[in-house]
Design a protein around this motif. Structure first.
Motif, PDB file in Angstrom:
ATOM      1  N   ALA A   1      47.124  35.993  39.889  1.00 54.49           N
ATOM      2  CA  ALA A   1      47.581  34.684  39.401  1.00 54.49           C
ATOM      3  C   ALA A   1      46.719  33.561  39.974  1.00 54.49           C
ATOM      4  O   ALA A   1      46.339  32.618  39.260  1.00 54.49           O
ATOM      5  CB  ALA A   1      49.048  34.470  39.772  1.00 54.49           C
ATOM      6  N   LEU A   2      46.407  33.653  41.261  1.00 56.67           N
ATOM      7  CA  LEU A   2      45.555  32.645  41.900  1.00 56.67           C
ATOM      8  C   LEU A   2      44.181  32.608  41.255  1.00 56.67           C
ATOM      9  O   LEU A   2      43.624  31.531  40.993  1.00 56.67           O
ATOM     10  CB  LEU A   2      45.425  32.960  43.388  1.00 56.67           C
ATOM     11  N   CYS A   3      43.627  33.780  40.965  1.00 54.45           N
ATOM     12  CA  CYS A   3      42.284  33.864  40.388  1.00 54.45           C
ATOM     13  C   CYS A   3      42.245  33.204  39.006  1.00 54.45           C
ATOM     14  O   CYS A   3      41.329  32.431  38.702  1.00 54.45           O
ATOM     15  CB  CYS A   3      41.860  35.328  40.295  1.00 54.45           C
ATOM     16  N   LYS A   4      43.222  33.490  38.189  1.00 55.30           N
ATOM     17  CA  LYS A   4      43.268  32.887  36.850  1.00 55.30           C
ATOM     18  C   LYS A   4      43.332  31.364  36.938  1.00 55.30           C
ATOM     19  O   LYS A   4      42.617  30.652  36.224  1.00 55.30           O
ATOM     20  CB  LYS A   4      44.481  33.419  36.080  1.00 55.30           C
ATOM     21  N   LYS A   5      44.165  30.874  37.825  1.00 58.72           N
ATOM     22  CA  LYS A   5      44.310  29.421  37.989  1.00 58.72           C
ATOM     23  C   LYS A   5      43.014  28.795  38.482  1.00 58.72           C
ATOM     24  O   LYS A   5      42.601  27.722  38.021  1.00 58.72           O
ATOM     25  CB  LYS A   5      45.446  29.135  38.974  1.00 58.72           C
ATOM     26  N   ASP A   6      42.346  29.486  39.406  1.00 55.34           N
ATOM     27  CA  ASP A   6      41.111  28.965  39.979  1.00 55.34           C
ATOM     28  C   ASP A   6      39.985  28.932  38.947  1.00 55.34           C
ATOM     29  O   ASP A   6      39.205  27.982  38.883  1.00 55.34           O
ATOM     30  CB  ASP A   6      40.702  29.809  41.184  1.00 55.34           C
ATOM     31  N   ILE A   7      39.905  29.975  38.140  1.00 54.02           N
ATOM     32  CA  ILE A   7      38.885  30.015  37.081  1.00 54.02           C
ATOM     33  C   ILE A   7      39.121  28.891  36.076  1.00 54.02           C
ATOM     34  O   ILE A   7      38.184  28.197  35.661  1.00 54.02           O
ATOM     35  CB  ILE A   7      38.903  31.382  36.364  1.00 54.02           C
ATOM     36  N   ALA A   8      40.376  28.709  35.705  1.00 55.11           N
ATOM     37  CA  ALA A   8      40.710  27.652  34.739  1.00 55.11           C
ATOM     38  C   ALA A   8      40.300  26.282  35.257  1.00 55.11           C
ATOM     39  O   ALA A   8      39.827  25.425  34.496  1.00 55.11           O
ATOM     40  CB  ALA A   8      42.208  27.683  34.435  1.00 55.11           C
ATOM     41  N   GLY A   9      40.445  26.075  36.561  1.00 53.70           N
ATOM     42  CA  GLY A   9      40.058  24.795  37.145  1.00 53.70           C
ATOM     43  C   GLY A   9      38.551  24.619  37.245  1.00 53.70           C
ATOM     44  O   GLY A   9      38.038  23.504  37.081  1.00 53.70           O
ATOM     45  N   PHE A  10      37.833  25.705  37.484  1.00 49.69           N
ATOM     46  CA  PHE A  10      36.378  25.647  37.649  1.00 49.69           C
ATOM     47  C   PHE A  10      35.634  25.547  36.321  1.00 49.69           C
ATOM     48  O   PHE A  10      34.560  24.953  36.240  1.00 49.69           O
ATOM     49  CB  PHE A  10      35.919  26.901  38.416  1.00 49.69           C
ATOM     50  N   LYS A  11      36.208  26.159  35.279  1.00 46.20           N
ATOM     51  CA  LYS A  11      35.603  26.167  33.941  1.00 46.20           C
ATOM     52  C   LYS A  11      34.158  26.703  33.947  1.00 46.20           C
ATOM     53  O   LYS A  11      33.202  25.997  33.604  1.00 46.20           O
ATOM     54  CB  LYS A  11      35.625  24.763  33.321  1.00 46.20           C
ATOM     55  N   PRO A  12      33.983  27.964  34.314  1.00 43.12           N
ATOM     56  CA  PRO A  12      32.620  28.523  34.411  1.00 43.12           C
ATOM     57  C   PRO A  12      31.995  28.796  33.044  1.00 43.12           C
ATOM     58  O   PRO A  12      32.704  29.000  32.050  1.00 43.12           O
ATOM     59  CB  PRO A  12      32.845  29.836  35.159  1.00 43.12           C
ATOM     60  N   ASP A  13      30.667  28.800  33.020  1.00 42.29           N
ATOM     61  CA  ASP A  13      29.948  29.228  31.815  1.00 42.29           C
ATOM     62  C   ASP A  13      29.902  30.749  31.728  1.00 42.29           C
ATOM     63  O   ASP A  13      29.815  31.310  30.633  1.00 42.29           O
ATOM     64  CB  ASP A  13      28.511  28.681  31.850  1.00 42.29           C
ATOM     65  N   ARG A  14      29.898  31.417  32.871  1.00 44.29           N
ATOM     66  CA  ARG A  14      29.851  32.867  32.937  1.00 44.29           C
ATOM     67  C   ARG A  14      30.810  33.345  34.034  1.00 44.29           C
ATOM     68  O   ARG A  14      30.854  32.767  35.115  1.00 44.29           O
ATOM     69  CB  ARG A  14      28.456  33.382  33.323  1.00 44.29           C
ATOM     70  N   ILE A  15      31.539  34.417  33.733  1.00 48.74           N
ATOM     71  CA  ILE A  15      32.232  35.148  34.795  1.00 48.74           C
ATOM     72  C   ILE A  15      31.482  36.456  34.989  1.00 48.74           C
ATOM     73  O   ILE A  15      31.162  37.144  34.016  1.00 48.74           O
ATOM     74  CB  ILE A  15      33.700  35.444  34.445  1.00 48.74           C
ATOM     75  N   ILE A  16      31.205  36.790  36.239  1.00 47.36           N
ATOM     76  CA  ILE A  16      30.500  38.030  36.557  1.00 47.36           C
ATOM     77  C   ILE A  16      31.411  38.901  37.417  1.00 47.36           C
ATOM     78  O   ILE A  16      31.767  38.527  38.540  1.00 47.36           O
ATOM     79  CB  ILE A  16      29.183  37.737  37.299  1.00 47.36           C
ATOM     80  N   PHE A  17      31.796  40.024  36.874  1.00 43.52           N
ATOM     81  CA  PHE A  17      32.649  40.968  37.587  1.00 43.52           C
ATOM     82  C   PHE A  17      31.765  42.027  38.248  1.00 43.52           C
ATOM     83  O   PHE A  17      30.859  42.567  37.611  1.00 43.52           O
ATOM     84  CB  PHE A  17      33.619  41.638  36.614  1.00 43.52           C
ATOM     85  N   ILE A  18      32.042  42.313  39.521  1.00 41.13           N
ATOM     86  CA  ILE A  18      31.237  43.287  40.264  1.00 41.13           C
ATOM     87  C   ILE A  18      32.151  44.432  40.700  1.00 41.13           C
ATOM     88  O   ILE A  18      32.927  44.293  41.644  1.00 41.13           O
ATOM     89  CB  ILE A  18      30.545  42.630  41.475  1.00 41.13           C
ATOM     90  N   ASP A  19      32.072  45.552  39.948  1.00 43.52           N
ATOM     91  CA  ASP A  19      32.900  46.730  40.219  1.00 43.52           C
ATOM     92  C   ASP A  19      34.381  46.334  40.338  1.00 43.52           C
ATOM     93  O   ASP A  19      34.878  45.618  39.493  1.00 43.52           O
ATOM     94  CB  ASP A  19      32.379  47.448  41.460  1.00 43.52           C
ATOM     95  N   TYR A  20      35.118  46.822  41.359  1.00 47.24           N
ATOM     96  CA  TYR A  20      36.499  46.410  41.667  1.00 47.24           C
ATOM     97  C   TYR A  20      37.367  46.357  40.406  1.00 47.24           C
ATOM     98  O   TYR A  20      37.953  45.324  40.078  1.00 47.24           O
ATOM     99  CB  TYR A  20      36.436  45.052  42.367  1.00 47.24           C
ATOM    100  N   PRO A  21      37.488  47.474  39.669  1.00 53.28           N
ATOM    101  CA  PRO A  21      38.030  47.451  38.315  1.00 53.28           C
ATOM    102  C   PRO A  21      39.513  47.130  38.183  1.00 53.28           C
ATOM    103  O   PRO A  21      39.915  46.463  37.218  1.00 53.28           O
ATOM    104  CB  PRO A  21      37.737  48.860  37.798  1.00 53.28           C
ATOM    105  N   GLY A  22      40.351  47.619  39.108  1.00 47.37           N
ATOM    106  CA  GLY A  22      41.781  47.370  38.970  1.00 47.37           C
ATOM    107  C   GLY A  22      42.095  45.891  38.851  1.00 47.37           C
ATOM    108  O   GLY A  22      42.971  45.474  38.076  1.00 47.37           O
ATOM    109  N   PHE A  23      41.394  45.101  39.603  1.00 51.16           N
ATOM    110  CA  PHE A  23      41.566  43.644  39.599  1.00 51.16           C
ATOM    111  C   PHE A  23      40.733  43.000  38.486  1.00 51.16           C
ATOM    112  O   PHE A  23      41.232  42.219  37.669  1.00 51.16           O
ATOM    113  CB  PHE A  23      41.136  43.092  40.959  1.00 51.16           C
ATOM    114  N   ASN A  24      39.462  43.356  38.437  1.00 52.71           N
ATOM    115  CA  ASN A  24      38.539  42.660  37.541  1.00 52.71           C
ATOM    116  C   ASN A  24      38.837  42.863  36.060  1.00 52.71           C
ATOM    117  O   ASN A  24      38.654  41.938  35.256  1.00 52.71           O
ATOM    118  CB  ASN A  24      37.099  43.088  37.843  1.00 52.71           C
ATOM    119  N   LEU A  25      39.287  44.028  35.678  1.00 54.54           N
ATOM    120  CA  LEU A  25      39.570  44.245  34.255  1.00 54.54           C
ATOM    121  C   LEU A  25      40.771  43.430  33.783  1.00 54.54           C
ATOM    122  O   LEU A  25      40.822  43.021  32.625  1.00 54.54           O
ATOM    123  CB  LEU A  25      39.784  45.735  33.977  1.00 54.54           C
TER     124      LEU A  25
END
Length: 368
Positions: A74-98
């Motif tokens: 939940a924190l990650c989603k809120k933080d991304i929404a506030g940052f408004k990135p052009d790209r999100i880059i996921f590095i392995d860690y699938p349970g969370f990143n997917l």
């Protein structure tokens, strides 16, 4: 451009840092916000959470910490929404990143996955979610390209393995100076790499250290993980009269004669340093019994998986005991066995595709 990176482990921190460094070359205006560690922090940008707070291993451990994991999502989603990135880059860690990738795609954020989840090992059903949520996938193991493209009709980029760059680009050390700095003598070194999480370090070291008395002509040195303090290791060092080197695993491997290594990225790192090794693994009984039923691989070490044969011995669960470990350590100290292993290691490096993984990935991400 604005880049948001998510790495949940020590290896992800290493690869994330090298990718950030390469992205700055391709995009001098790059702005970073990330979940990672000290290496990523050194490249600049803003760290939201350190991976130390994210690392839960095994099925049982994940269940016990489910509340914390859901709060972090939940924190990650809120933080991304506030940052408004052009790209999100996921590095392995699938349970969370997917989970985050699925949410990001629904919000029309460009998604890039660097270092594929190991769905070829288990949870192959995740391919459906990957196809829906990931715009571009960058794979680092040679067999992964065929797995995605031929078996699942999902185009991916094979960029080579970033460990080759990480090892080749490291600053060289003077072995004599290194040994003096860390109180090491002239005996050949057997490195102990027990992992990075407290849960695994305790289990692995208790068995690894049990064989030290049987090899008095060698000195055993614990490689301290960057995620732990020396205080945590102190009881192991004192009780077993072994040496300790903190956060210098590559330097330690470069001067080692052999190694006992917990299964994971470290097995591949050890092989790329051309160090004979015994691969070790022991999880909780519940986690192991579940894994045994769902993971469909002949091997657990990346060395054996990539070469598709047993090159390094794997001691798993009940096989990981002092008696068996002593037997296998004797074998890799034999000069004929070592010579054969070195030849296999050279073949392994060829299969990994050479240098340039971070650069290739950065070029593709910054231009998409």
């Amino acid at each position: 451009m604005k880049y948001y990176l998510i790495a949940g482990e020590a290896s992800g921190d290493l690869h994330g840092a090298n990718l950030m460094k390469a992205l700055k070359v391709q995009d001098p205006e790059a702005e970073f916000r990330f979940w990672g560690g000290d290496l990523m922090q050194a490249q600049g940008g803003t760290m939201v959470i350190h991976y130390r707070e994210l690392a839960f291993m095994g099925f049982a451990e994940v269940v016990l910490n489910l509340g914390t994991i859901l709060k972090n999502i939940a924190l990650c989603k809120k933080d991304i929404a506030g940052f408004k990135p052009d790209r999100i880059i996921f590095i392995d860690y699938p349970g969370f990143n997917l989970r985050i990738a699925k949410w990001a795609k629904l919000h029309s954020i460009n998604t890039h996955y660097y270092i594929s989840p190991q769905i070829w090992a288990w949870k192959e059903g995740r391919i459906k979610g990957i196809k829906q949520a990931v715009d571009e996938m960058y794979v680092i193991l040679p067999f992964e390209k065929d797995f995605y493209e031929k078996k699942h009709n999902f185009p991916v980029h094979f960029v080579g393995h970033p460990l080759i760059d990480a090892i080749a680009d490291r600053d060289p050390i003077n072995p004599k100076v290194f040994k003096k700095e860390h109180g090491l003598d002239d005996k050949p070194i057997i490195a102990l790499l027990p992992g990075s999480r407290k849960q695994e370090i305790g289990k692995m070291l208790s068995v690894m250290l049990a064989v030290t008395k049987d090899f008095p002509e060698y000195q055993f040195v614990i490689a301290g993980a960057p995620s732990q303090t020396k205080v945590y290791y102190k009881i192991f060092i004192k009780q077993n009269n072994v040496r300790f080197v903190a956060n210098k695993t590559y330097d330690l491997l470069s001067v080692s004669h052999a190694a006992l290594v917990t299964s994971g990225t470290a097995t591949l790192e050890t092989a790329l340093f051309k160090i004979p090794q015994v691969v070790c693994y022991k999880g909780s009984r519940v986690s192991y019994e579940i894994a045994k039923r769902v993971i469909k691989l002949k091997y657990i070490s990346l060395v054996n998986l990539i070469l598709d044969k047993e090159v390094v011995t794997e001691l798993i669960q009940t096989e990981f005991n002092a008696k068996r470990l002593k037997e296998e350590l004797i074998k890799i100290l034999d000069k004929h066995q070592r010579a054969s292993l070195f030849l296999e290691y050279y073949d392994l490096e060829k299969k990994l595709g050479g240098k340039g993984a971070s650069r290739k990935t950065a070029e593709l991400i910054s231009k998409k």
